[in-house]
Design a protein around this motif. Structure first.
Motif, PDB file in Angstrom:
ATOM      1  N   LEU A   1       1.757  10.822  -5.014  1.00 50.44           N
ATOM      2  CA  LEU A   1       2.652  10.998  -4.102  1.00 50.44           C
ATOM      3  C   LEU A   1       3.206  12.425  -4.290  1.00 50.44           C
ATOM      4  CD1 LEU A   1       4.665   7.748  -4.931  1.00 50.44           C
ATOM      5  CD2 LEU A   1       3.517   8.200  -2.680  1.00 50.44           C
ATOM      6  N   ALA A   2       2.868  13.171  -5.598  1.00 53.15           N
ATOM      7  CA  ALA A   2       3.387  14.479  -5.720  1.00 53.15           C
ATOM      8  C   ALA A   2       2.394  15.504  -5.124  1.00 53.15           C
ATOM      9  CB  ALA A   2       3.498  14.932  -7.151  1.00 53.15           C
TER      10      ALA A   2
ATOM     11  N   PRO B   1       4.661   9.068 -16.171  1.00 53.35           N
ATOM     12  CA  PRO B   1       4.392   9.054 -14.860  1.00 53.35           C
ATOM     13  C   PRO B   1       3.186   8.269 -14.463  1.00 53.35           C
ATOM     14  CG  PRO B   1       4.054  11.140 -15.269  1.00 53.35           C
ATOM     15  CD  PRO B   1       4.474  10.468 -16.531  1.00 53.35           C
ATOM     16  N   PRO B   2       2.946   6.895 -13.740  1.00 58.35           N
ATOM     17  CA  PRO B   2       2.039   6.174 -13.218  1.00 58.35           C
ATOM     18  C   PRO B   2       1.059   7.260 -12.424  1.00 58.35           C
ATOM     19  CG  PRO B   2       3.808   5.017 -12.784  1.00 58.35           C
ATOM     20  CD  PRO B   2       4.303   6.272 -13.336  1.00 58.35           C
TER      21      PRO B   2
ATOM     22  N   ALA C   1      10.281  12.561 -10.169  1.00 57.10           N
ATOM     23  CA  ALA C   1      11.469  12.071  -9.271  1.00 57.10           C
ATOM     24  C   ALA C   1      10.778  10.794  -8.779  1.00 57.10           C
ATOM     25  CB  ALA C   1      11.700  13.205  -8.306  1.00 57.10           C
ATOM     26  N   PHE C   2       9.674  10.731  -8.237  1.00 58.19           N
ATOM     27  CA  PHE C   2       8.993   9.354  -7.867  1.00 58.19           C
ATOM     28  C   PHE C   2       9.220   8.495  -8.972  1.00 58.19           C
ATOM     29  CE2 PHE C   2       6.972  12.064  -4.703  1.00 58.19           C
ATOM     30  CZ  PHE C   2       7.393  11.541  -3.685  1.00 58.19           C
TER      31      PHE C   2
ATOM     32  N   LEU D   1       5.218  -2.306  -4.074  1.00 63.74           N
ATOM     33  CA  LEU D   1       5.847  -2.285  -2.600  1.00 63.74           C
ATOM     34  C   LEU D   1       6.708  -1.071  -2.423  1.00 63.74           C
ATOM     35  CD1 LEU D   1       7.446  -5.913  -2.242  1.00 63.74           C
ATOM     36  CD2 LEU D   1       5.451  -4.944  -1.006  1.00 63.74           C
ATOM     37  N   PHE D   2       7.334  -0.502  -3.527  1.00 63.67           N
ATOM     38  CA  PHE D   2       7.858   0.763  -3.187  1.00 63.67           C
ATOM     39  C   PHE D   2       6.778   1.953  -3.536  1.00 63.67           C
ATOM     40  CE2 PHE D   2      12.643   0.808  -4.752  1.00 63.67           C
ATOM     41  CZ  PHE D   2      12.685  -0.479  -4.352  1.00 63.67           C
ATOM     42  N   SER D   3       5.848   1.656  -4.129  1.00 61.56           N
ATOM     43  CA  SER D   3       4.376   2.867  -3.955  1.00 61.56           C
ATOM     44  C   SER D   3       4.131   3.130  -2.566  1.00 61.56           C
ATOM     45  CB  SER D   3       3.614   2.611  -5.097  1.00 61.56           C
ATOM     46  OG  SER D   3       3.977   2.217  -6.521  1.00 61.56           O
TER      47      SER D   3
END
Length: 263
Positions: A53-54, A46-47, A99-100, A113-115
């Protein structure tokens, strides 16, 4: 009493075994990709942005009362119960990050862009008022939208045989380099794995809601049962006290009445 015992056993079985196992499965499958050439398994860590985000999502869980820390970890709980609840929160955090990771493009401009889309949405929700069920509906729509964009639309753009979206992008962006939109192409099975991962994650969140609701109802049931027992005990005490006084009054009255004479 038997119903309350079964409810407590089922809740413990759900919270201490099934939900951590489910979130661990999500954490394992969230970084799994299938190579398009040799169909080999590729695990992507995971980045750093997914961990941020988590954290924001865990704060939303607390604000939306999906996770109530004062009920999970408390000084009056047994140590094993506190440890189990902390382990559940840890698995929930890493499942959220994965999940992200499952719906974020792996690199390029679309990754950022999604981030930014996720960061903007979660940050704005920090200042909104909602309950747990509304939060779950919003997350289902959020992950569903990201899944459709990545594994259906962008998969056609990244496919090696050239999908309809790739041809459309070539027409619209003539003379513009698509290097910033470059991303690795994976096998179609990757989309199925991502769909299964997100379904497990959302199902785990719904189970989390039902687990806390059953715990609250169990606590309310015990409080009501205790109140009923206290009222019953006080009623019996009042009846016993009144009965003894009535018995004394009857004895005194019978003592004043002379016995009938024999004729």
């Amino acid at each position: 009493m038997m119903t309350a015992n079964n409810r407590a056993r089922n809740q413990a079985f759900l919270c201490f075994l099934w939900m951590p196992l489910l979130f661990l499965t999500v954490a394992l499958l969230g970084g799994l990709r299938i190579n398009a050439e040799d169909h080999a398994f590729i695990f992507i860590a995971p980045p750093l942005v997914t961990l941020v985000l988590a954290v924001l999502l865990m704060l939303l869980f607390v604000r939306g009362r999906l996770v109530e820390l004062h009920q999970l970890v408390a000084s009056d709980h047994p140590p094993l119960r506190n440890v189990s609840h902390i382990w559940l929160l840890v698995t929930l955090f890493f499942a959220s990050a994965q999940a992200f990771n499952s719906v974020l493009p792996e690199r390029g401009l679309l990754h950022w862009l999604f981030s930014f889309f996720f960061l903007w949405t979660l940050w704005n929700n920090q200042f909104s008022s909602f309950d747990a069920r509304r939060l779950l509906r919003s997350l289902a729509v959020l992950f569903g939208t990201a899944f459709v964009l990545k594994h259906m639309l962008l998969a056609s753009l990244y496919s090696s045989d050239g999908g309809w979206l790739k041809r459309l992008a070539g027409v619209l962006l003539q003379g513009v380099s698509l290097g910033t939109l470059d991303a690795p192409a994976f096998a179609p099975a990757t989309g199925y794995i991502s769909f299964f991962t997100l379904a497990l994650y959302v199902a785990g969140l719904f189970l989390l809601t039902f687990a806390w609701d059953s715990e609250k109802s169990d606590i309310d049931y015990r409080l009501e049962a205790g109140a009923d027992r206290n009222q019953l005990a006080s009623g019996e005490a009042i009846l016993e006290g009144g009965g003894s006084r009535t018995g004394i009054g009857v004895d005194r009255q019978t003592a004043l009445i002379p016995p009938p004479s024999d004729r």
